[in-house]
Design an enzyme around this catalytic site. Structure first.
Site, PDB file in Angstrom:
ATOM      1  N   ASP A 169       0.917  -1.368   0.021  1.00 49.75           N
ATOM      2  CA  ASP A 169       0.077   0.060   0.062  1.00 49.75           C
ATOM      3  C   ASP A 169       0.984   1.181  -0.007  1.00 49.75           C
ATOM      4  OD1 ASP A 169      -2.998   1.080   0.652  1.00 49.75           O
ATOM      5  OD2 ASP A 169      -1.478   2.318   1.821  1.00 49.75           O
ATOM      6  N   LEU A 170       0.764   2.052  -0.987  1.00 53.62           N
ATOM      7  CA  LEU A 170       1.494   3.409  -1.068  1.00 53.62           C
ATOM      8  C   LEU A 170       0.969   4.328   0.166  1.00 53.62           C
ATOM      9  CD1 LEU A 170       1.127   4.508  -4.697  1.00 53.62           C
ATOM     10  CD2 LEU A 170       3.192   3.929  -3.528  1.00 53.62           C
TER      11      LEU A 170
ATOM     12  N   ASP B 216      -4.762   2.055  -4.103  1.00 54.35           N
ATOM     13  CA  ASP B 216      -3.353   2.025  -3.932  1.00 54.35           C
ATOM     14  C   ASP B 216      -2.912   0.911  -3.345  1.00 54.35           C
ATOM     15  OD1 ASP B 216      -2.477   3.867  -1.151  1.00 54.35           O
ATOM     16  OD2 ASP B 216      -4.194   2.756  -1.501  1.00 54.35           O
TER      17      ASP B 216
END
Length: 732
Positions: free
Chosen positions: A608-609, A651
């Site tokens: 996950d960004l 994301d």
């Protein structure tokens, strides 16, 4: 507070020492003390052990005379304790906490001690300890509540679904940012506004009716698909879940509403339905065209079969007639005079036997324009010249003339016989007018059949039992660049290829056994691979055997490519081109099945960004999309071709690693290498960006019955632990 109580006890009982002593196992210590500093009394006082064993106050008037304490060191030596009075202290649950006691060096009468006052003071100490205990519990509950509220707030703010609280009259009270994003309105627009103001007109009454049922207790919770209108006027599809929060009396207090954005799913469903409808129309049109072609082809086949049958019958009649001398049989002497004339000759030429005998053959049956040539040829034949010997026994087509002057084609079989020392020529003459007409009709039918088949939108061919092409239409030229009739005599495997022929072998065996069959197969066409849907019809001859089969193959390449494209779009993310959640769950299930079969672990990296939302909100969604594509490309470029990379949502990306041992070490190295590669500064749409991500890793070794969803949740939980540890980290 306790010091005041011990001072009061010391004054009230006129003793040098009053104390509150706590007990925990073998340990004792003074919580409050008033009076002399008797440290040894606090450390080893024996009276408390007896005091805590009873509920009423314990009074020892003279310890020197009490069998329990007279020989104790604190009694016989310093500080020479003689008098003791104390009462036990207990917690709310009844557990022993300690004692409140007063001590003196001088003995007293037990009856002179005010036990009630000692009990009241002990109760005051006990109440104070209870209040401390309650305060500690309250503080712990407050801390726990604050942690829960913080966790709930974080969960709501980072949730992938929209969460909101509404009043019982249908007004929004609170919501997270995701809720605002899904509805397409700002927080200020939503707060205090009525739910119905944002619902799609077609769904408004249905949603309100369901909400009333939930509030009235007719159903446990609301779960339905509703449409809402965004600020820009567009429609947003959502999956709505709602449940009631009630007060202590059970009355509805608020509604908790959870929204899931299903707009993409609904759009895909609509697009798939549109494509399916268009495909069904195309299939129906092609089917109708094919049906018309098949009907025409069947008509021509039937006509051809009828003509062939007529020829066979004609042949049979000819053979029967020949056996019965039904052909015109004529014998002519050397002077060209008729000496024999049978019944068939009468019928064919119109002259009776009596009229024909003795007449010149040339004058009787040869057209006037050919008589001179006939007589010369006849003279040479009868003279036995070398250049006429080849005429004997051959079937010669000539023109004849009937009695009424009608010219017609006939077939002549010439022979010569010597009878009584003289030569006699004999001939079998057959009227072939009908055969010529049939041949003309057959050629015309064949030309029509060729025209129809050449213009049909399908491959049409006839293949014999030895799998050799005996007929094919122009589609083979158009689609495969084969010359007209270029496949005649060629065996099927040479054109189809051994692999395709092996694939269709069961179908060929079925049709050669006399059954209709269908098949779908691919061949390399002039412009690339082509897919065909073929119908194979057996050609059954009169004796019941199969002489071959007719092949009718329709081009379904466009439909095949459309199905492949639909399947690809249904299993891949439109933004990054990576497999989507559906494909990921299928791959996880397959990978976990292989783990159980081959005892090889599989690892899932959940990525996950970090801080993607602020970047997306600040620089715009197009920039955010570019960042997500770069994130996906970076992941794909960091793993093996055999590793599976998918975009889960937003994301969030997932990598599935198999066939590496030890898989945990490889997963950790891959995750850390990916974090380092992301940290390298990149320029995206003219902006210098240094990305960071949190990575959670979960390993499945096949030792339990874990589902793909549970494995993915474990990796997700590890990712959140990595974020909680400071982001840009990896956690198992």
């Amino acid at each position: 507070m306790l010091d005041r109580i011990t001072r009061t006890a010391a004054r009230l009982f006129a003793v040098p020492v009053a104390m509150v002593q706590l007990i925990h196992g073998d340990r004792r210590w003074s919580l409050s003390r008033s009076g002399a500093d008797w440290q040894e009394a606090m450390e080893g006082l024996p009276f408390c052990t007896h005091t805590i064993g009873q509920d009423e106050p314990m009074v020892v008037g003279d310890a020197a005379g009490d069998i329990r304490f007279h020989d104790h060191a604190l009694v016989t030596g310093p500080p020479y304790i003689r008098f003791y009075a104390g009462r036990s202290l207990r917690s709310r649950r009844g557990d022993i906490l300690g004692t409140l006691c007063v001590i003196d060096r001088a003995p007293r009468e037990s009856g002179d001690v005010d036990r009630a006052a000692l009990g009241d003071l002990a109760d005051m100490v006990q109440d104070h300890l209870w209040s401390l205990e309650a305060a500690e519990k309250t503080h712990a509950m407050q801390v726990s509540l604050e942690r829960s509220e913080t966790l709930l707030s974080r969960t709501a703010s980072h949730a992938a679904v929209g969460i909101a609280v509404a009043s019982t009259d249908g007004r929004w009270l609170e919501m997270n940012q995701r809720f605002c994003d899904i509805l397409g309105h700002s927080r200020d627009e939503l707060l205090g506004a009525h739910v119905a103001d944002f619902a799609h007109p077609d769904d408004r009454e249905r949603g309100l009716a369901m909400a009333r049922q939930v509030l009235q207790g007719d159903t446990e919770a609301l779960d339905m698909e509703l449409r809402f209108l965004r600020a820009d006027g567009s429609c947003s599809w959502t999956q709505v879940g709602a449940s009631v929060l009630r007060d202590r009396e059970g009355h509805p207090e608020n509604l908790v509403v959870v929204l899931t954005d299903i707009h993409v799913r609904k759009t895909v469903e609509h697009d798939l339905a549109t494509l399916r409808h268009a495909l069904e129309q195309r299939v129906a049109e092609r089917t109708a065209e094919l049906h018309l072609t098949v009907v025409r082809l069947q008509g021509e086949i039937a006509a051809r079969a009828s003509t062939q049958q007529a020829l066979i019958e004609e042949k049979e009649r000819f053979e029967t007639t020949l056996q019965l001398a039904s052909d015109a049989f004529v014998e002519v002497d050397a002077d060209d005079r008729i000496v024999s004339w049978n019944r068939s000759a009468e019928l064919i030429f119109g002259w009776s036997r009596d009229e024909a005998i003795g007449r010149s053959l040339a004058d009787t049956i040869v057209p006037a324009s050919m008589r001179e040539r006939h007589l010369k040829a006849f003279e040479s034949f009868m003279a036995g010249l070398p250049d006429t010997g080849h005429l004997v026994g051959r079937h010669l087509e000539l023109s004849g003339v009937r009695r009424d002057g009608e010219e017609f084609p006939l077939e002549l079989t010439l022979g010569a016989t010597r009878i009584g020392g003289r030569m006699v020529a004999n001939a079998f003459l057959q009227d072939i007018s009908r055969r010529k007409a049939d041949e003309l009709a057959l050629r015309s039918s064949a030309e029509r059949l060729r025209t129809i088949t050449d213009n049909a939108p399908a491959m049409i061919a006839y293949i014999d039992r030895d799998l050799r092409y005996r007929f094919h239409n122009r589609a083979y030229t158009d689609w495969f660049d084969i010359a007209p009739d270029g496949l005649l005599g060629i065996r099927v495997p040479e054109f189809w290829g051994e692999a395709t022929c092996a694939q269709l072998q069961p179908v060929i065996e079925r049709v050669l056994a006399g059954h209709r069959a269908t098949a779908e197969y691919s061949l390399p066409g002039r412009t690339g691979p082509m897919w065909f849907y073929a119908t194979l019809v057996p050609h059954v001859v009169e004796d019941g055997t199969v002489a071959g089969f007719y092949l009718l193959a329709q081009d379904v390449t466009e439909r095949k490519l459309l199905y492949e494209r639909i399947e690809h779009e249904a299993s891949h993310d439109a933004l990054t081109g990576l497999p989507n959640r559906r494909a990921l769950m299928q791959r996880l299930q397959q990978a976990m099945n292989r783990v159980r079969r081959h005892d090889r672990a599989v690892a899932v990296l959940f990525m996950d960004l970090d801080n993607f939302k602020p970047m997306n909100d600040t620089l715009g969604h197009e920039f955010g999309d570019a960042v997500l594509r770069h994130f996906g490309e970076t992941i794909r470029g960091s793993v093996r071709d055999s590793d599976f990379v998918a975009r889960l949502a937003g994301d969030e990306f997932v990598v599935v690693i198999e066939d590496l041992e030890p898989v945990r070490d490889h997963a950790e190295r891959l995750g850390r290498a990916l974090l380092a590669r992301l940290a390298t500064e990149r320029e995206i749409q003219g902006v210098a960006v240094r990305l960071a991500a949190s990575v959670g890793v979960a390993v499945h070794d096949g030792q339990d019955e874990e589902t793909p969803q549970e494995l993915l949740r474990r990796a997700d939980a590890a990712m959140y632990r990595a974020k909680a540890a400071g982001r840009q980290r990896l956690a198992f």
